[in-house]
Write a protein that holds these residues in place. Structure first.
Motif, PDB file in Angstrom:
ATOM      1  N   ARG A 192      50.269 -35.451 -14.742  1.00  9.73           N
ATOM      2  CA  ARG A 192      48.929 -35.121 -14.241  1.00  9.73           C
ATOM      3  C   ARG A 192      48.781 -35.487 -12.767  1.00  9.73           C
ATOM      4  NH1 ARG A 192      49.297 -35.274 -19.191  1.00  9.73           N
ATOM      5  NH2 ARG A 192      47.858 -34.359 -20.687  1.00  9.73           N
ATOM      6  N   ASP A 193      49.923 -35.518 -12.074  1.00  7.90           N
ATOM      7  CA  ASP A 193      49.974 -35.668 -10.611  1.00  7.90           C
ATOM      8  C   ASP A 193      49.484 -37.023 -10.118  1.00  7.90           C
ATOM      9  OD1 ASP A 193      50.961 -33.033 -10.295  1.00  7.90           O
ATOM     10  OD2 ASP A 193      48.918 -32.234 -10.431  1.00  7.90           O
ATOM     11  N   VAL A 194      49.593 -38.052 -10.964  1.00  9.16           N
ATOM     12  CA  VAL A 194      49.328 -39.413 -10.498  1.00  9.16           C
ATOM     13  C   VAL A 194      50.644 -39.960  -9.938  1.00  9.16           C
ATOM     14  CG1 VAL A 194      48.608 -41.748 -11.123  1.00  9.16           C
ATOM     15  CG2 VAL A 194      47.536 -39.769 -12.223  1.00  9.16           C
ATOM     16  N   LYS A 195      50.647 -40.375  -8.688  1.00  7.63           N
ATOM     17  CA  LYS A 195      51.864 -40.881  -8.056  1.00  7.63           C
ATOM     18  C   LYS A 195      52.077 -42.328  -8.494  1.00  7.63           C
ATOM     19  CE  LYS A 195      54.230 -41.339  -3.611  1.00  7.63           C
ATOM     20  NZ  LYS A 195      55.439 -40.665  -4.126  1.00  7.63           N
ATOM     21  N   MET A 196      52.930 -42.499  -9.492  1.00  9.49           N
ATOM     22  CA  MET A 196      53.166 -43.822 -10.057  1.00  9.49           C
ATOM     23  C   MET A 196      54.214 -44.589  -9.246  1.00  9.49           C
ATOM     24  SD  MET A 196      51.203 -44.367 -12.607  1.00  9.49           S
ATOM     25  CE  MET A 196      52.011 -45.751 -13.414  1.00  9.49           C
ATOM     26  N   PRO A 197      54.153 -45.934  -9.290  1.00 10.57           N
ATOM     27  CA  PRO A 197      55.173 -46.731  -8.602  1.00 10.57           C
ATOM     28  C   PRO A 197      56.556 -46.475  -9.178  1.00 10.57           C
ATOM     29  CG  PRO A 197      53.307 -48.096  -9.288  1.00 10.57           C
ATOM     30  CD  PRO A 197      53.137 -46.762  -9.946  1.00 10.57           C
ATOM     31  N   SER A 198      57.587 -46.682  -8.368  1.00 15.85           N
ATOM     32  CA  SER A 198      58.960 -46.602  -8.843  1.00 15.85           C
ATOM     33  C   SER A 198      59.223 -47.744  -9.818  1.00 15.85           C
ATOM     34  CB  SER A 198      59.931 -46.688  -7.668  1.00 15.85           C
ATOM     35  OG  SER A 198      59.865 -47.984  -7.068  1.00 15.85           O
ATOM     36  N   ALA A 249      66.245 -47.103 -13.204  1.00 15.26           N
ATOM     37  CA  ALA A 249      65.595 -47.775 -12.078  1.00 15.26           C
ATOM     38  C   ALA A 249      65.851 -47.083 -10.753  1.00 15.26           C
ATOM     39  CB  ALA A 249      66.074 -49.226 -12.003  1.00 15.26           C
ATOM     40  N   LEU A 250      67.098 -46.645 -10.507  1.00 14.40           N
ATOM     41  CA  LEU A 250      67.493 -46.215  -9.167  1.00 14.40           C
ATOM     42  C   LEU A 250      67.518 -44.702  -8.975  1.00 14.40           C
ATOM     43  CD1 LEU A 250      70.395 -48.747  -8.479  1.00 14.40           C
ATOM     44  CD2 LEU A 250      68.020 -48.862  -7.700  1.00 14.40           C
ATOM     45  N   MET A 251      67.951 -43.944  -9.974  1.00 14.52           N
ATOM     46  CA  MET A 251      68.145 -42.512  -9.764  1.00 14.52           C
ATOM     47  C   MET A 251      66.857 -41.754  -9.452  1.00 14.52           C
ATOM     48  SD  MET A 251      71.342 -41.389 -12.167  1.00 14.52           S
ATOM     49  CE  MET A 251      71.551 -39.911 -11.188  1.00 14.52           C
ATOM     50  N   PRO A 252      65.688 -42.125 -10.021  1.00 14.77           N
ATOM     51  CA  PRO A 252      64.460 -41.440  -9.591  1.00 14.77           C
ATOM     52  C   PRO A 252      64.157 -41.654  -8.109  1.00 14.77           C
ATOM     53  CG  PRO A 252      64.115 -42.535 -11.683  1.00 14.77           C
ATOM     54  CD  PRO A 252      65.444 -43.008 -11.176  1.00 14.77           C
ATOM     55  N   LEU A 253      64.685 -42.746  -7.531  1.00 14.88           N
ATOM     56  CA  LEU A 253      64.489 -43.006  -6.104  1.00 14.88           C
ATOM     57  C   LEU A 253      65.546 -42.318  -5.248  1.00 14.88           C
ATOM     58  CD1 LEU A 253      63.712 -46.843  -6.199  1.00 14.88           C
ATOM     59  CD2 LEU A 253      62.071 -44.990  -5.920  1.00 14.88           C
ATOM     60  N   HIS A 308      65.406 -35.694 -12.611  1.00 20.14           N
ATOM     61  CA  HIS A 308      64.374 -34.981 -13.358  1.00 20.14           C
ATOM     62  C   HIS A 308      64.988 -33.929 -14.277  1.00 20.14           C
ATOM     63  CE1 HIS A 308      60.531 -33.090 -14.279  1.00 20.14           C
ATOM     64  NE2 HIS A 308      61.036 -31.931 -13.897  1.00 20.14           N
ATOM     65  N   HIS A 309      66.048 -33.266 -13.812  1.00 21.67           N
ATOM     66  CA  HIS A 309      66.653 -32.178 -14.590  1.00 21.67           C
ATOM     67  C   HIS A 309      67.776 -32.651 -15.505  1.00 21.67           C
ATOM     68  CE1 HIS A 309      64.448 -28.898 -12.672  1.00 21.67           C
ATOM     69  NE2 HIS A 309      64.654 -29.471 -11.502  1.00 21.67           N
ATOM     70  N   HIS A 310      68.374 -33.820 -15.221  1.00 18.09           N
ATOM     71  CA  HIS A 310      69.588 -34.201 -15.938  1.00 18.09           C
ATOM     72  C   HIS A 310      69.561 -35.631 -16.488  1.00 18.09           C
ATOM     73  CE1 HIS A 310      71.445 -30.499 -14.524  1.00 18.09           C
ATOM     74  NE2 HIS A 310      71.104 -30.804 -13.287  1.00 18.09           N
ATOM     75  N   TYR A 311      68.371 -36.237 -16.629  1.00 17.11           N
ATOM     76  CA  TYR A 311      68.334 -37.627 -17.102  1.00 17.11           C
ATOM     77  C   TYR A 311      68.909 -37.750 -18.511  1.00 17.11           C
ATOM     78  CZ  TYR A 311      64.069 -36.199 -19.594  1.00 17.11           C
ATOM     79  OH  TYR A 311      63.161 -35.566 -20.408  1.00 17.11           O
TER      80      TYR A 311
END
Length: 470
Positions: free
Chosen positions: A439-445, A46-50, A57-60
């Motif tokens: 595909r470069d769609v900016k999805m919600p967090s 929930a939090l780390m992508p924010l 992205h590199h270490h999930y």
């Protein structure tokens, strides 16, 4: 698959040091603190992508593995390597591996079908695709329908300034609600089928609820998409993939493989065999082994017969599948003590949850079952959550299909419908999100998505409660 390396390694170490098999884990003896690693996995997603998007992205995978080890190693020290190895191998052999093999088969086969051509992503077309996906989901699974339709839906809307809402409603409808009518649609219903629930019971019992939810969501989506569509500067000056009316299928042979996937899943539920293999304390039946072996063969066949151009046109990559495999490996491992504590019923740390679904006279409360199953399915895997409340309600399929039909309907609806409340409620949610972002769609967090689900789905669930589950 790389994820299986770090999943299997602790199990091998535990087996070498453990020796004897241990008894089943007793949730009533566990402290709620054993749920901390599971909460850590959820909070990380929930939090780390924010907070740290590049690091995540590199270490999930490493972060998820760390939380899994934060559960496994202390658990082995406290309860012994025997208990830890049995619990780990049960999670892998009975739950995670069949889950991932089926998802990979559906992902691979659906990814080998390219819907050729491109139609204009208008509100009418988008709504029609969502409706078609809702129908397909109950017959080819939410994962299969999602993987088949998400790419052409994104391609149809790649000239739109706003398209995240299209993917959000796709997750609501195709990746979740549409799979509510047959055991082929969603894993919780398949588990109910294995327990003795008739194949067409859910179709007969919760069709009105499904029709209401999907119909309402389609109407809301059409109104919202129309509002976006008619805004100034909504359409880009140049369409990356110009419209064409010449629609067709490349890789159509994969449709036969989709049928074979459905047949193998159905066969594993209908075929009763006395042949059982005991692997580190986990009983693995012959039908399940045949199903999984058949699915692996289907994956191989699909990759061999699908032309490279079809995969290229689909922008097919293993990235979304690897992400789901790694994240759900951590979820399936750290959820071990959480499920055990829930199975302990009123005697476990979560006894208040189990008590809340029973009326003062001792009869089950369908509304409470609907919300308890649904809310837990939003954050836990909805398949074991379904089983927990199936057993809490008595576990007798004949009684649940007749005398307590409203209770089983509430459990089924809660597990399937509310899997859409978060990205982790159902595996296709994360897969669709990953494909859209690829595909470069900016999805919600994570929490941004929950604003959508709380604002749109929860009011509909409240209405359903008063109509069907009161």
């Amino acid at each position: 698959m790389k994820v299986l390396r770090w999943v299997a390694l602790p199990g091998l170490l535990l087996m070498i040091s453990g020796g004897a098999f241990a008894a089943e884990l007793q949730g009533s003896e566990l402290s709620a603190l054993w749920g901390v690693p599971f909460a850590g996995v959820l909070l990380s997603i929930a939090l780390m992508p924010l907070l740290a998007p590049i690091f995540w992205h590199h270490h999930y995978g490493k972060v998820t593995a760390a939380w899994a080890l934060a559960f496994l190693l202390p658990f082995a020290l406290v309860y012994g390597p025997g208990m830890a190895s049995v619990s780990l191998m049960h999670a892998l052999l009975a739950e995670y591996i069949p889950f991932i093999v089926l998802l990979t088969a559906l992902f691979t086969v659906a990814g080998g079908i390219h819907i050729r051509g491109n139609l204009h992503g208008s509100p009418g077309l988008n709504t029609a695709i969502l409706a078609i996906g809702a129908v397909l989901a109950s017959f080819m699974g939410t994962t299969g329908a999602s993987m088949l339709l998400i790419r052409p839906l994104i391609r149809a809307n790649d000239n739109r300034a706003h398209k995240a809402h299209v993917v959000v409603f796709f997750i609501f409808i195709v990746s979740n609600a549409g799979g509510s009518l047959t055991p082929l649609g969603d894993p919780p219903l398949f588990l109910g089928f294995l327990k003795g629930v008739d194949f067409f019971w859910t179709l007969r019992q919760i069709f009105p609820e499904t029709l209401f939810l999907i119909g309402s969501l389609l109407a809301i989506f059409y109104a919202l998409d129309s509002w976006f569509y008619h805004r100034r500067e909504e359409l880009l000056p140049q369409d990356p993939t110009p419209d064409t009316r010449r629609i067709g299928f490349d890789g159509a042979a994969n449709f036969w493989l989709l049928g074979a996937v459905a047949g193998l899943v159905l066969l594993s539920g209908l075929w009763k065999s006395p042949v059982v293999f005991n692997i580190v304390g986990t009983e693995v039946g012959l039908p399940g082994l045949v199903r999984d072996a058949g699915l692996l063969i289907i994956i191989f066949i699909s990759l061999r017969i699908t032309a490279a151009k079809v995969h290229a046109d689909n922008q097919f990559s293993w990235g979304p599948m690897v992400e789901v495999a790694k994240l759900f490996a951590g979820i399936f491992l750290t959820i071990i003590p959480v499920i055990a504590m829930l199975k302990a019923g009123t005697h476990g740390p979560f006894g208040a949850v189990v008590s809340a679904v029973t009326r003062p006279d001792g009869s089950p409360d369908p509304a409470a079952y609907f919300w308890a199953t649904g809310l837990l399915s939003s954050f836990l895997d909805n398949a074991p959550t379904y089983l927990v409340f199936f057993n809490t309600a008595g576990g007798d399929p004949q009684a649940l299909m007749t005398t307590f039909a409203s209770t089983l309907a509430a459990i089924s609806a809660g597990a399937v419908f509310m899997g859409a409340n978060t990205y982790i409620g159902n595996a296709p949610n994360l897969m669709v999100k990953a494909i859209a972002e690829d595909r470069d769609v900016k999805m919600p967090s994570f929490f941004g998505y929950m604003l959508w689900s709380v604002g749109i789905l929860v009011p509909l669930f409240i209405v359903m409660t008063f109509i069907w589950f009161k």
